[in-house]
Write a protein that holds these residues in place. Structure first.
Motif, PDB file in Angstrom:
ATOM      1  N   UNK A  27       0.828  -1.206   0.000  1.00 23.12           N
ATOM      2  CA  UNK A  27       0.000   0.000   0.000  1.00 23.12           C
ATOM      3  C   UNK A  27       0.861   1.255   0.000  1.00 23.12           C
ATOM      4  N   UNK A  28       1.989   1.206   0.713  1.00 23.86           N
ATOM      5  CA  UNK A  28       2.889   2.364   0.761  1.00 23.86           C
ATOM      6  C   UNK A  28       3.487   2.636  -0.617  1.00 23.86           C
ATOM      7  N   UNK A  29       3.892   1.549  -1.323  1.00 28.24           N
ATOM      8  CA  UNK A  29       4.437   1.709  -2.676  1.00 28.24           C
ATOM      9  C   UNK A  29       3.399   2.312  -3.608  1.00 28.24           C
ATOM     10  N   UNK A  30       2.146   1.809  -3.509  1.00 26.20           N
ATOM     11  CA  UNK A  30       1.084   2.323  -4.381  1.00 26.20           C
ATOM     12  C   UNK A  30       0.777   3.777  -4.046  1.00 26.20           C
ATOM     13  N   UNK A  31       0.837   4.125  -2.756  1.00 18.79           N
ATOM     14  CA  UNK A  31       0.596   5.511  -2.359  1.00 18.79           C
ATOM     15  C   UNK A  31       1.665   6.429  -2.934  1.00 18.79           C
ATOM     16  N   UNK A  32       2.921   5.974  -2.921  1.00 17.32           N
ATOM     17  CA  UNK A  32       4.018   6.773  -3.463  1.00 17.32           C
ATOM     18  C   UNK A  32       3.864   6.962  -4.970  1.00 17.32           C
ATOM     19  N   UNK A  33       3.446   5.894  -5.660  1.00 17.75           N
ATOM     20  CA  UNK A  33       3.322   5.953  -7.120  1.00 17.75           C
ATOM     21  C   UNK A  33       2.139   6.796  -7.581  1.00 17.75           C
ATOM     22  N   UNK A  34       1.108   6.883  -6.759  1.00 18.79           N
ATOM     23  CA  UNK A  34      -0.119   7.579  -7.171  1.00 18.79           C
ATOM     24  C   UNK A  34      -0.323   8.936  -6.513  1.00 18.79           C
ATOM     25  N   UNK A  35       0.393   9.161  -5.431  1.00 22.54           N
ATOM     26  CA  UNK A  35       0.170  10.400  -4.695  1.00 22.54           C
ATOM     27  C   UNK A  35      -1.103  10.376  -3.875  1.00 22.54           C
ATOM     28  N   UNK A  36      -1.689   9.182  -3.682  1.00 23.74           N
ATOM     29  CA  UNK A  36      -2.910   9.017  -2.884  1.00 23.74           C
ATOM     30  C   UNK A  36      -2.510   8.424  -1.533  1.00 23.74           C
ATOM     31  N   UNK A  37      -3.085   8.907  -0.463  1.00 24.89           N
ATOM     32  CA  UNK A  37      -2.681   8.468   0.879  1.00 24.89           C
ATOM     33  C   UNK A  37      -2.955   6.987   1.099  1.00 24.89           C
ATOM     34  N   UNK A  38      -2.169   6.383   1.981  1.00 23.89           N
ATOM     35  CA  UNK A  38      -2.344   4.975   2.326  1.00 23.89           C
ATOM     36  C   UNK A  38      -3.736   4.727   2.905  1.00 23.89           C
ATOM     37  N   UNK A  39      -4.188   5.613   3.766  1.00 24.59           N
ATOM     38  CA  UNK A  39      -5.500   5.432   4.403  1.00 24.59           C
ATOM     39  C   UNK A  39      -6.627   5.452   3.374  1.00 24.59           C
ATOM     40  N   UNK A  40      -6.510   6.349   2.378  1.00 23.95           N
ATOM     41  CA  UNK A  40      -7.563   6.431   1.360  1.00 23.95           C
ATOM     42  C   UNK A  40      -7.539   5.181   0.470  1.00 23.95           C
ATOM     43  N   UNK A  41      -6.334   4.707   0.123  1.00 21.27           N
ATOM     44  CA  UNK A  41      -6.222   3.481  -0.669  1.00 21.27           C
ATOM     45  C   UNK A  41      -6.795   2.290   0.097  1.00 21.27           C
ATOM     46  N   UNK A  42      -6.548   2.266   1.391  1.00 19.30           N
ATOM     47  CA  UNK A  42      -7.098   1.195   2.231  1.00 19.30           C
ATOM     48  C   UNK A  42      -8.620   1.218   2.216  1.00 19.30           C
ATOM     49  N   UNK A  43      -9.212   2.402   2.265  1.00 14.94           N
ATOM     50  CA  UNK A  43     -10.675   2.533   2.202  1.00 14.94           C
ATOM     51  C   UNK A  43     -11.200   2.076   0.839  1.00 14.94           C
ATOM     52  N   UNK A  44     -10.422   2.362  -0.217  1.00 15.75           N
ATOM     53  CA  UNK A  44     -10.823   1.926  -1.560  1.00 15.75           C
ATOM     54  C   UNK A  44     -10.865   0.401  -1.627  1.00 15.75           C
ATOM     55  N   UNK A  45      -9.814  -0.239  -1.125  1.00 15.81           N
ATOM     56  CA  UNK A  45      -9.736  -1.696  -1.211  1.00 15.81           C
ATOM     57  C   UNK A  45     -10.809  -2.389  -0.378  1.00 15.81           C
ATOM     58  N   UNK A  46     -11.283  -1.723   0.649  1.00 17.10           N
ATOM     59  CA  UNK A  46     -12.354  -2.298   1.479  1.00 17.10           C
ATOM     60  C   UNK A  46     -13.743  -2.022   0.925  1.00 17.10           C
ATOM     61  N   UNK A  47     -13.805  -1.328  -0.201  1.00 13.83           N
ATOM     62  CA  UNK A  47     -15.097  -1.048  -0.811  1.00 13.83           C
ATOM     63  C   UNK A  47     -15.858   0.083  -0.161  1.00 13.83           C
ATOM     64  N   UNK A  48     -15.153   0.907   0.623  1.00 10.82           N
ATOM     65  CA  UNK A  48     -15.820   2.011   1.322  1.00 10.82           C
ATOM     66  C   UNK A  48     -15.724   3.323   0.560  1.00 10.82           C
ATOM     67  N   UNK A  49     -14.740   3.435  -0.336  1.00 11.00           N
ATOM     68  CA  UNK A  49     -14.553   4.654  -1.110  1.00 11.00           C
ATOM     69  C   UNK A  49     -14.412   4.300  -2.580  1.00 11.00           C
ATOM     70  N   UNK A  50     -14.839   5.215  -3.455  1.00  8.28           N
ATOM     71  CA  UNK A  50     -14.649   5.062  -4.899  1.00  8.28           C
ATOM     72  C   UNK A  50     -14.053   6.361  -5.417  1.00  8.28           C
ATOM     73  N   UNK A  51     -12.816   6.291  -5.970  1.00  8.87           N
ATOM     74  CA  UNK A  51     -12.135   7.524  -6.379  1.00  8.87           C
ATOM     75  C   UNK A  51     -12.766   8.174  -7.608  1.00  8.87           C
ATOM     76  N   UNK A  52     -12.440   9.429  -7.795  1.00 11.92           N
ATOM     77  CA  UNK A  52     -12.885  10.156  -8.983  1.00 11.92           C
ATOM     78  C   UNK A  52     -12.166   9.592 -10.207  1.00 11.92           C
TER      79      UNK A  52
END
Length: 492
Positions: A27-52
């Motif tokens: 998750x940290x690597x993906x956050x670095x590559x995308x500029x999206x926070x680890x916490x937000x990516x974690x919410x995405x993977x749990x199906x709680x958030x859907x990015x723009x």
């Protein structure tokens, strides 16, 4: 929150997590590559958030897939069963809220271990296909679990029944009559009562009632109903109207089940009818007097049915609500059997088990129920008397072979044209029951060893056996074979 929106978010999250895991990206690597926070990516993977869309495109690039693939609802073969389940209407029909669950917890479960859950879901689907389990069977099983969770007693519906009596100035000390219920149904809810539809359509003969909606709804009653059956049909319809239960069946007997909400609302209306016709305070006092008898007196039960103008099924089913609440008798079961004359088949058409008691239980494998059960014994007695007009009452202490469980089983049989039926209630014999039921040890009560089905029964001298113990013999063969193989292995 709409289920479809949940599904879109969850499938998107499953894809992101699967792609990230397969590529060995943290998750940290993906956050670095995308500029999206680890916490937000974690919410995405749990199906709680859907990015723009803009962030979705960045995530797709980082994971090496196209934007279109990431936003589609298609999943690979490994996760396909979960995807099919999510996109079906099953989740929307699950009565999660009635069991203290919510959709977010289910979604978390899918997101936490999607591959393992996928295999588990696929297994359940295979089992359901193998045993031809239908959706309505699941609904009824869920309803029984819901009843068991609450010991089949519902304060809110009991209070509504009391409010109804007070609102319409009906005496609690007497059972509402058919005429009183019909007047309320017509004057307060604009529903008329008729029988002509049954005369014009013989195919409806197996139904007790049909509600025909419209500007002036009609409750069509089968003209063959007994007076207490007619009263219950009216009380049940009042339950639908008074409790404002909109999603509902229009027939007394299930023709087609549409949703769990229909099944639940039908139960609530029927429970309301029982509470209305058999007032809990009055009936509890009567049951206390019945249990206080030194001897088993079956005539008292017949007097109770006459007093409340009720059927055997309504009375015994009402007891499944009141005995746990007011007597602490929570370990009980209720069974309804039917038998087509001139056949050897007995059908368990309704059951309820409280506190995890599941013997006896409905058999979907075409096995022969134990002929020593008092329910079946009464059915056989009813059919032997062609001119039987009265209700038969039976009581038996049933001890299960190779088990410590013993039940006091009360059964009632009511004659019917071509198809007799019995209802029974079984109470686990324990210290509480011994303290509550004074006539428990009356020598007039029949004591019998019983089992669930003939195919599983070890009794060597059973005169009532309807089939050989094939399943038991297979189990014994497997045990003997296992013992022999283990012995050979240990001997080397």
């Amino acid at each position: 929150m709409k289920l479809q929106e949940d599904v879109i978010r969850l499938i998107f999250g499953l894809k992101v997590k699967q792609l990230r895991t397969d590529k060995g990206i943290s998750l940290t690597d993906l956050a670095t590559a995308t500029g999206i926070s680890v916490s937000y990516l974690n919410e995405i993977e749990k199906g709680k958030k859907h990015p723009k869309p803009s962030k979705t495109a960045i995530i797709a690039d980082a994971l090496g897939v196209s934007y279109d693939y990431l936003v589609s609802l298609k999943l690979n073969k490994r996760l396909q069963p979960v995807g099919e389940l999510l996109q079906s209407n099953i989740l929307s029909e699950l009565p999660l809220e009635h069991f203290g669950l919510d959709m977010s917890r289910v979604l978390d479960l899918f997101a936490t271990a999607p591959a393992k859950l996928s295999a588990f879901v696929n297994t359940l689907l295979e089992i359901s296909r193998a045993f031809d389990l239908r959706v309505e069977q699941f609904y009824f099983s869920a309803l029984r679990s819901y009843q068991e969770l609450h010991d089949n007693y519902f304060d809110d519906i009991e209070l509504e029944a009391e409010r109804f009596l007070e609102q319409y100035q009906l005496e609690e000390e007497t059972t509402p009559t058919f005429e009183e219920l019909a007047t309320i149904l017509q004057n307060q809810f604009n529903i008329t009562i008729a029988t002509n539809t049954f005369d014009a359509h013989p195919e409806l003969a197996t139904l007790r009632s049909v509600l025909i909606p419209g500007a002036t709804p009609q409750l069509q009653l089968n003209p063959t109903l007994t007076p207490h059956q007619k009263a219950f049909a009216l009380a049940r319809e009042i339950g639908f109207q008074y409790l404002q239960l909109r999603e509902r069946p229009y027939t007394s007997t299930w023709v087609k089940v549409g949703s769990f909400e229909e099944v639940l609302n039908n139960f609530k209306a029927s429970y309301f009818a029982g509470a209305l016709l058999l007032n809990q305070d009055r009936l509890v006092e009567d049951i206390q007097q019945f249990f206080a008898q030194d001897k088993w007196r079956p005539e008292l039960l017949l007097q109770l049915m006459e007093k409340y103008n009720t059927s055997p099924e309504t009375l015994l089913h009402r007891l499944t609500s009141l005995l746990p609440k007011f007597f602490g008798i929570k370990q009980l079961f209720f069974l309804r059997f039917q038998h087509q004359q001139a056949t050897d088949s007995y059908y368990l058409t309704k059951e309820l088990h409280l506190s995890g008691l599941h013997n006896p239980h409905a058999s979907f494998l075409n096995e022969h129920y134990c002929r020593r059960w008092i329910s079946i014994t009464l059915l056989e007695q009813a059919e032997q008397d062609e001119h039987l007009a009265n209700i038969l009452v039976g009581l038996q202490r049933s001890s299960y072979i190779n088990s410590d469980n013993e039940y006091l089983v009360l059964a009632l049989a009511q004659p019917a044209e071509n198809r007799h039926g019995t209802v029974s209630i079984g109470l686990l014999i324990n210290e509480n029951l011994k303290n509550k039921v004074r006539f428990l040890n009356d020598p007039a009560i029949l004591n019998r060893l019983v089992n669930e089905t003939c195919e599983r029964c070890p009794a060597p001298d059973c005169l009532e056996r309807a089939a050989p113990p094939l399943i038991l013999e297979k189990q014994l063969w497997q045990e003997k074979l296992t013992e022999t193989i283990n012995g050979l292995i240990k001997g080397r």
